[in-house]
Design a protein around this motif. Structure first.
Motif, PDB file in Angstrom:
ATOM      1  N   GLU A 219      35.771 -22.096  -6.405  1.00 59.10           N
ATOM      2  CA  GLU A 219      34.307 -22.000  -6.387  1.00 59.10           C
ATOM      3  C   GLU A 219      33.947 -20.537  -6.603  1.00 59.10           C
ATOM      4  O   GLU A 219      34.354 -19.676  -5.847  1.00 59.10           O
ATOM      5  CB  GLU A 219      33.759 -22.476  -5.035  1.00 59.10           C
ATOM      6  CG  GLU A 219      34.138 -23.904  -4.685  1.00 59.10           C
ATOM      7  CD  GLU A 219      33.898 -24.215  -3.211  1.00 59.10           C
ATOM      8  OE1 GLU A 219      32.780 -23.991  -2.732  1.00 59.10           O
ATOM      9  OE2 GLU A 219      34.841 -24.649  -2.538  1.00 59.10           O
ATOM     10  N   PHE A 259      20.627 -22.806  -1.604  1.00 55.58           N
ATOM     11  CA  PHE A 259      20.355 -24.146  -2.149  1.00 55.58           C
ATOM     12  C   PHE A 259      18.904 -24.320  -2.607  1.00 55.58           C
ATOM     13  O   PHE A 259      18.439 -25.434  -2.799  1.00 55.58           O
ATOM     14  CB  PHE A 259      20.697 -25.250  -1.128  1.00 55.58           C
ATOM     15  CG  PHE A 259      22.168 -25.589  -1.113  1.00 55.58           C
ATOM     16  CD1 PHE A 259      23.121 -24.665  -1.506  1.00 55.58           C
ATOM     17  CD2 PHE A 259      22.609 -26.846  -0.700  1.00 55.58           C
ATOM     18  CE1 PHE A 259      24.478 -24.971  -1.494  1.00 55.58           C
ATOM     19  CE2 PHE A 259      23.970 -27.164  -0.686  1.00 55.58           C
ATOM     20  CZ  PHE A 259      24.897 -26.224  -1.077  1.00 55.58           C
ATOM     21  N   GLU A 274      27.335 -23.196 -19.327  1.00 52.97           N
ATOM     22  CA  GLU A 274      28.040 -24.454 -19.064  1.00 52.97           C
ATOM     23  C   GLU A 274      28.322 -25.210 -20.357  1.00 52.97           C
ATOM     24  O   GLU A 274      29.388 -25.814 -20.512  1.00 52.97           O
ATOM     25  CB  GLU A 274      27.228 -25.327 -18.099  1.00 52.97           C
ATOM     26  CG  GLU A 274      27.310 -24.821 -16.666  1.00 52.97           C
ATOM     27  CD  GLU A 274      26.296 -25.483 -15.742  1.00 52.97           C
ATOM     28  OE1 GLU A 274      25.698 -26.503 -16.130  1.00 52.97           O
ATOM     29  OE2 GLU A 274      26.113 -24.964 -14.624  1.00 52.97           O
ATOM     30  N   LYS A 285      31.279 -28.315 -12.676  1.00 53.44           N
ATOM     31  CA  LYS A 285      30.680 -29.489 -12.059  1.00 53.44           C
ATOM     32  C   LYS A 285      29.408 -29.131 -11.271  1.00 53.44           C
ATOM     33  O   LYS A 285      28.393 -29.777 -11.427  1.00 53.44           O
ATOM     34  CB  LYS A 285      31.749 -30.099 -11.142  1.00 53.44           C
ATOM     35  CG  LYS A 285      31.305 -31.212 -10.260  1.00 53.44           C
ATOM     36  CD  LYS A 285      31.438 -32.549 -10.940  1.00 53.44           C
ATOM     37  CE  LYS A 285      31.163 -33.683  -9.967  1.00 53.44           C
ATOM     38  NZ  LYS A 285      30.668 -34.856 -10.655  1.00 53.44           N
ATOM     39  N   THR A 286      29.486 -28.138 -10.420  1.00 52.83           N
ATOM     40  CA  THR A 286      28.338 -27.874  -9.547  1.00 52.83           C
ATOM     41  C   THR A 286      27.790 -26.469  -9.749  1.00 52.83           C
ATOM     42  O   THR A 286      28.502 -25.556 -10.148  1.00 52.83           O
ATOM     43  CB  THR A 286      28.729 -28.013  -8.054  1.00 52.83           C
ATOM     44  OG1 THR A 286      29.720 -27.025  -7.753  1.00 52.83           O
ATOM     45  CG2 THR A 286      29.276 -29.371  -7.751  1.00 52.83           C
ATOM     46  N   ARG A 287      26.511 -26.321  -9.476  1.00 53.14           N
ATOM     47  CA  ARG A 287      25.866 -25.010  -9.486  1.00 53.14           C
ATOM     48  C   ARG A 287      24.807 -25.004  -8.397  1.00 53.14           C
ATOM     49  O   ARG A 287      24.160 -26.004  -8.141  1.00 53.14           O
ATOM     50  CB  ARG A 287      25.229 -24.733 -10.847  1.00 53.14           C
ATOM     51  CG  ARG A 287      24.203 -25.783 -11.221  1.00 53.14           C
ATOM     52  CD  ARG A 287      23.619 -25.525 -12.603  1.00 53.14           C
ATOM     53  NE  ARG A 287      22.705 -26.585 -13.004  1.00 53.14           N
ATOM     54  CZ  ARG A 287      22.528 -26.991 -14.255  1.00 53.14           C
ATOM     55  NH1 ARG A 287      23.208 -26.468 -15.225  1.00 53.14           N
ATOM     56  NH2 ARG A 287      21.663 -27.934 -14.536  1.00 53.14           N
ATOM     57  N   HIS A 288      24.639 -23.882  -7.748  1.00 54.77           N
ATOM     58  CA  HIS A 288      23.551 -23.774  -6.773  1.00 54.77           C
ATOM     59  C   HIS A 288      23.254 -22.326  -6.426  1.00 54.77           C
ATOM     60  O   HIS A 288      24.034 -21.424  -6.729  1.00 54.77           O
ATOM     61  CB  HIS A 288      23.859 -24.590  -5.508  1.00 54.77           C
ATOM     62  CG  HIS A 288      25.064 -24.127  -4.740  1.00 54.77           C
ATOM     63  ND1 HIS A 288      25.033 -23.057  -3.876  1.00 54.77           N
ATOM     64  CD2 HIS A 288      26.332 -24.572  -4.703  1.00 54.77           C
ATOM     65  CE1 HIS A 288      26.229 -22.885  -3.349  1.00 54.77           C
ATOM     66  NE2 HIS A 288      27.046 -23.784  -3.834  1.00 54.77           N
ATOM     67  N   GLU A 290      23.129 -19.315  -3.928  1.00 56.37           N
ATOM     68  CA  GLU A 290      23.916 -18.953  -2.743  1.00 56.37           C
ATOM     69  C   GLU A 290      23.027 -18.264  -1.698  1.00 56.37           C
ATOM     70  O   GLU A 290      21.816 -18.186  -1.856  1.00 56.37           O
ATOM     71  CB  GLU A 290      25.099 -18.070  -3.159  1.00 56.37           C
ATOM     72  CG  GLU A 290      26.433 -18.824  -3.214  1.00 56.37           C
ATOM     73  CD  GLU A 290      26.816 -19.494  -1.892  1.00 56.37           C
ATOM     74  OE1 GLU A 290      26.490 -18.927  -0.837  1.00 56.37           O
ATOM     75  OE2 GLU A 290      27.425 -20.585  -1.912  1.00 56.37           O
ATOM     76  N   TYR A 296      24.476 -16.775  -6.931  1.00 57.15           N
ATOM     77  CA  TYR A 296      24.667 -18.161  -7.367  1.00 57.15           C
ATOM     78  C   TYR A 296      26.135 -18.550  -7.275  1.00 57.15           C
ATOM     79  O   TYR A 296      27.008 -17.699  -7.077  1.00 57.15           O
ATOM     80  CB  TYR A 296      24.161 -18.324  -8.814  1.00 57.15           C
ATOM     81  CG  TYR A 296      22.755 -17.797  -8.967  1.00 57.15           C
ATOM     82  CD1 TYR A 296      21.663 -18.563  -8.588  1.00 57.15           C
ATOM     83  CD2 TYR A 296      22.529 -16.488  -9.411  1.00 57.15           C
ATOM     84  CE1 TYR A 296      20.370 -18.063  -8.664  1.00 57.15           C
ATOM     85  CE2 TYR A 296      21.239 -15.974  -9.484  1.00 57.15           C
ATOM     86  CZ  TYR A 296      20.170 -16.762  -9.105  1.00 57.15           C
ATOM     87  OH  TYR A 296      18.898 -16.261  -9.167  1.00 57.15           O
ATOM     88  N   GLU A 297      26.382 -19.856  -7.427  1.00 56.51           N
ATOM     89  CA  GLU A 297      27.778 -20.325  -7.427  1.00 56.51           C
ATOM     90  C   GLU A 297      27.979 -21.372  -8.501  1.00 56.51           C
ATOM     91  O   GLU A 297      27.099 -22.178  -8.774  1.00 56.51           O
ATOM     92  CB  GLU A 297      28.132 -20.922  -6.057  1.00 56.51           C
ATOM     93  CG  GLU A 297      29.592 -21.362  -6.004  1.00 56.51           C
ATOM     94  CD  GLU A 297      29.962 -22.082  -4.702  1.00 56.51           C
ATOM     95  OE1 GLU A 297      29.921 -21.447  -3.640  1.00 56.51           O
ATOM     96  OE2 GLU A 297      30.286 -23.276  -4.783  1.00 56.51           O
ATOM     97  N   ILE A 298      29.154 -21.338  -9.100  1.00 52.46           N
ATOM     98  CA  ILE A 298      29.526 -22.374 -10.067  1.00 52.46           C
ATOM     99  C   ILE A 298      30.910 -22.871  -9.674  1.00 52.46           C
ATOM    100  O   ILE A 298      31.781 -22.075  -9.325  1.00 52.46           O
ATOM    101  CB  ILE A 298      29.497 -21.828 -11.517  1.00 52.46           C
ATOM    102  CG1 ILE A 298      29.869 -22.918 -12.530  1.00 52.46           C
ATOM    103  CG2 ILE A 298      30.402 -20.628 -11.689  1.00 52.46           C
ATOM    104  CD1 ILE A 298      29.592 -22.519 -13.980  1.00 52.46           C
TER     105      ILE A 298
END
Ligand code: ADP
Ligand code: MG
Length: 723
Positions: A219, A259, A274, A285-288, A290, A296-298
């Motif tokens: 992550e 989030f 992406e 798969k995911t992003r949000h 932080e 942010y996170e990927i």
């Protein structure tokens, strides 16, 4: 002033935010379209060539030269159709980054024309003149040259570029004397070691599989800020982090970012990155959002560790390259901003057999549970036995700002199992007592384990190494680091544990003992020695630091303390035994990491001095002049100048504090430590880092009193909040 111009520009700029259109091409269609993957191989290679290549990829058999030629030719045709003009052997030197040198497919045909050529030899082996990469003494320029060797287990792909695309071939980078000059080679070796040992355990459980591999899902955290701020800060530009900056009135205390809705410009950038990653077959798969503002996170879906490592490098690279298109700069530094959370990389790790069985999945039958317990206890034993080696893999000048700073795991390596698994391990260790918290019975190979929760309710963010349902999550890894190092060490220490357990079990079962009974007798012994590393409480707390010391757990607080462990006797023995690093390779890494620490700190120290002298002190003096003018004017006009006089005095004394600190830092920089690279790193830590901190503290105080229109560099409140 410059800052106000920047803010105006950002407020009025319009970026094109609709570069990707999933209605036109959905990711189902584009996924892997730029990868020379299995389906392309099947389509373009003759059956025997395809089969031979697949054997090489899946089982590691060597590929013969004729087949390499056929593969290269098919790869070239495919690449040319995709608009490629060049090919490159991509490798991962010990800088932790990736390196590439492009060669064109062009070959003169002798009649004044040119043809496109790509031979098996060019595919399999390259010889970059890479003498400028750090080798830590492994490779004096005039001695062994290095060569790159094709890694068929990580598929080749097209790096798209409007100015001619490139066929990228992932490779290992090795010296002609056989030493690893990169991060991929040791990782591949460690995966091999783990496979060998894990297969022995599976064999005891009656399973014959051809390969076990480790799986990783990293992550990735990062920051995105407006690139105009980025370019206006020499520290961000050159060191990747801010060396100055007062705490903003609003930081992350409201926790309103985590989030939260993703800003439109950021979302456009993410979707674009992406899309490119999908084409490259990276399963993001995911992003949000932080915790920190503008963070942010990927996260991708997990893959085998080698591929996951290559793909993580691609994730960072693609985001870094895409951000400017949207007027953004991506920051992968572990601590770009003081006072708010830094960035890490959660390294989710497990082991899998080649038929897809996750070996850290508890399963639902007693037989599966027994096997799970063996693998799980092997990991616990490994971390308990080699916590220092694991700690070394996450060291680095950047991550020092983060580890142990009440936002990231402490520098003490411990394992969080969660209540239920902890309870099971406690029962197991006692041996006699067999009832679990659920009221069932715990008898290996006979009873069924309670279902272990995988949900977020059972999370402990303060633990560096946590069991999360069917995998372990190593959370101390820094955001900019290659995950190759942490996984190489993890694989090796677990190999050693599996080896130990397999040897014990093979011995007693050969004597006729029942396997379950043998496991039931062995695991408690291991747990008795290893349980000191298990800790379910708050890793940030003062009590834990005391408790950990009592338990004898190492607390290597900074990089320099940690690095020395690389060349400890136990490290040299362990890595030699499993053929992951020989002594020369380990010593070279020790040297490189020491030198790297010194270089990073020195660049930061020089920048600190430079920015203080050429940007901050001049601004302060301008303001001082202005205030002095106000004092004089007031006095001349016959009014009391109390306020301006007070301010003038405060300013004056703080500017003196700052200048004194800068002079001290300059003196530190002028002095060259003698001795080995390790001595230099100690000097950097003990002299340069504190001197730099002093300059910053003085400057940050001034930022809070100097007139805003005179402050020369973008502030935290602007960089983090103007999006
Ligand atoms: P979180 O709540 O921490 O986001 P997830 O279940 O979404 O947890 O997983 C986070 C990461 O762990 C993802 O990249 C996922 O693919 C990875 N992961 C899941 N299972 C495994 C596994 N068996 N081995 C390695 N990584 C895994
Ligand atoms: Mg996680």
């Amino acid at each position: 002033n410059g800052r106000q111009n920047i803010i105006h520009n950002i407020a009025t700029s319009r970026h094109k935010l609709d570069n990707v259109n999933f209605k036109e091409s959905h990711f189902k269609e584009i996924f892997g379209s730029n990868v020379f993957n299995e389906s392309v191989q099947r389509e373009r290679l003759s059956k025997p060539v395809f089969k031979a290549l697949q054997r090489t990829i899946k089982l590691g058999t060597t590929l013969d030269a004729a087949i390499a030629d056929a593969v290269a030719s098919a790869m070239k045709d495919w690449a040319l159709e995709k608009g490629a003009t060049h090919f490159t052997h991509l490798f991962q030197p010990m800088t932790g980054l990736t390196a590439e040198k492009h060669d064109s497919f062009l070959s003169p045909s002798g009649d004044g024309n040119a043809i496109a050529e790509f031979s098996g030899k060019e595919l399999c082996q390259g010889e970059p003149d890479a003498s400028s990469f750090p080798s830590g003494g492994l490779r004096a320029t005039f001695e062994a040259r290095g060569y790159t060797a094709w890694d068929p287990t990580s598929p080749a792909y097209i790096q798209e570029n409007p100015n001619g695309s490139t066929l990228v071939i992932p490779t290992a980078f090795i010296s002609w004397t056989g030493e690893a000059l990169d991060k991929k080679t040791p990782l591949l070796r460690s995966m091999e070691a783990l496979s060998t040992q894990a297969k022995r355990i599976l064999k005891l459980f009656g399973k014959d599989c051809s390969k076990v591999f480790t799986t990783v899902g990293p992550e990735q955290e990062y920051f995105l800020i407006d690139s105009q701020f980025f370019f206006a800060r020499p520290d961000l530009l050159n060191a990747g982090r801010t060396l100055f900056g007062a705490n903003p009135p609003k930081g992350q205390e409201l926790e309103d970012q985590y989030f939260g809705a993703i800003p439109e410009r950021v979302l456009a950038c993410m979707a674009d990155a992406e899309t490119q990653l999908f084409k490259l077959g990276v399963p993001v798969k995911t992003r949000h959002n932080e915790v920190a503002p503008s963070q942010y996170e990927i996260a991708p879906i997990f893959e085998d560790s080698n591929l996951a490592t290559d793909h993580n490098q691609l994730v960072m690279e693609v985001i870094r390259r895409t951000a400017p298109k949207y007027g953004l700069a991506a920051l992968f530094h572990e601590k770009p901003f003081a006072g708010i959370n830094g960035s890490g990389k959660h390294n989710n790790w497990s082991m899998s057999s080649d038929d897809g069985e996750n070996l850290l999945n508890p399963g639902s039958t007693p037989h599966e549970n027994a096997q799970f317990l063996v693998f799980c206890v092997a990991v616990i034993r490994a971390v308990a036995k080699y916590p220092e080696l694991l700690r070394v893999t996450v060291s680095g000048a950047n991550n020092d700002h983060r580890l142990g700073a009440n936002e990231a795991p402490p520098a003490i390596i411990s394992i969080f199992l969660g209540d239920q698994l902890q309870d099971i391990m406690d029962q197991l260790e006692k041996g006699a007592a067999k009832s679990t918290k659920q009221g069932g019975f715990m008898e290996i190979g006979v009873s069924v384990l309670p279902k272990l929760p995988k949900d977020a309710g059972d999370r402990n963010r303060t633990s560096p190494f946590a069991f999360t349902g069917n995998k372990f999550e190593f959370r101390a890894v820094g955001s900019s680091q290659s995950i190759a190092g942490p996984n190489t060490v993890l694989n090796t220490i677990v190999s050693e544990s599996l080896d130990f357990i397999a040897t014990e079990l093979e011995k007693v079962t050969a004597g006729g003992k029942n396997l379950n009974l043998a496991v039931q007798e062995l695991l408690p012994k291991i747990l008795k020695d290893s349980k000191k590393v298990l800790f379910n409480g708050d890793g940030y707390s003062e009590e834990w630091h005391k408790e950990a010391e009592k338990r004898g757990l190492p607390n290597l607080k900074n990089t320099v303390d940690a690095l020395a462990k690389i060349v400890s006797k136990e490290s040299l023995e362990l890595f030699a035994k499993y053929k992951v690093y020989n002594e020369a390779e380990l010593r070279s890494r020790f040297t490189i990491l020491c030198e790297n620490y010194v270089k990073v700190v020195t660049v930061e120290a020089k920048l600190t001095s430079f920015m203080a002298k050429t940007m901050i002190i001049p601004a302060c003096l301008r303001y001082q002049t202005e205030v002095a003018g106000a004092v004089a004017t007031s006095k001349a006009a016959g009014v009391e100048a109390t306020t301006s006089m007070e301010l003038l005095k405060t300013l004056n004394s703080q500017i003196i504090t700052l200048s004194t600190a800068v002079a001290k830092l300059d003196a530190v920089l002028a002095h060259h430590a003698s001795g080995e690279p390790y001595d230099h790193s100690k000097y950097s830590r003990d002299a340069a880092v504190p001197a730099m901190n002093e300059v910053r503290a003085a400057a940050d105080k001034l930022e809070a009193i100097v007139a805003d229109d005179l402050w020369p560099i973008p502030t935290y409140r602007e960089m983090l909040f103007i999006k």
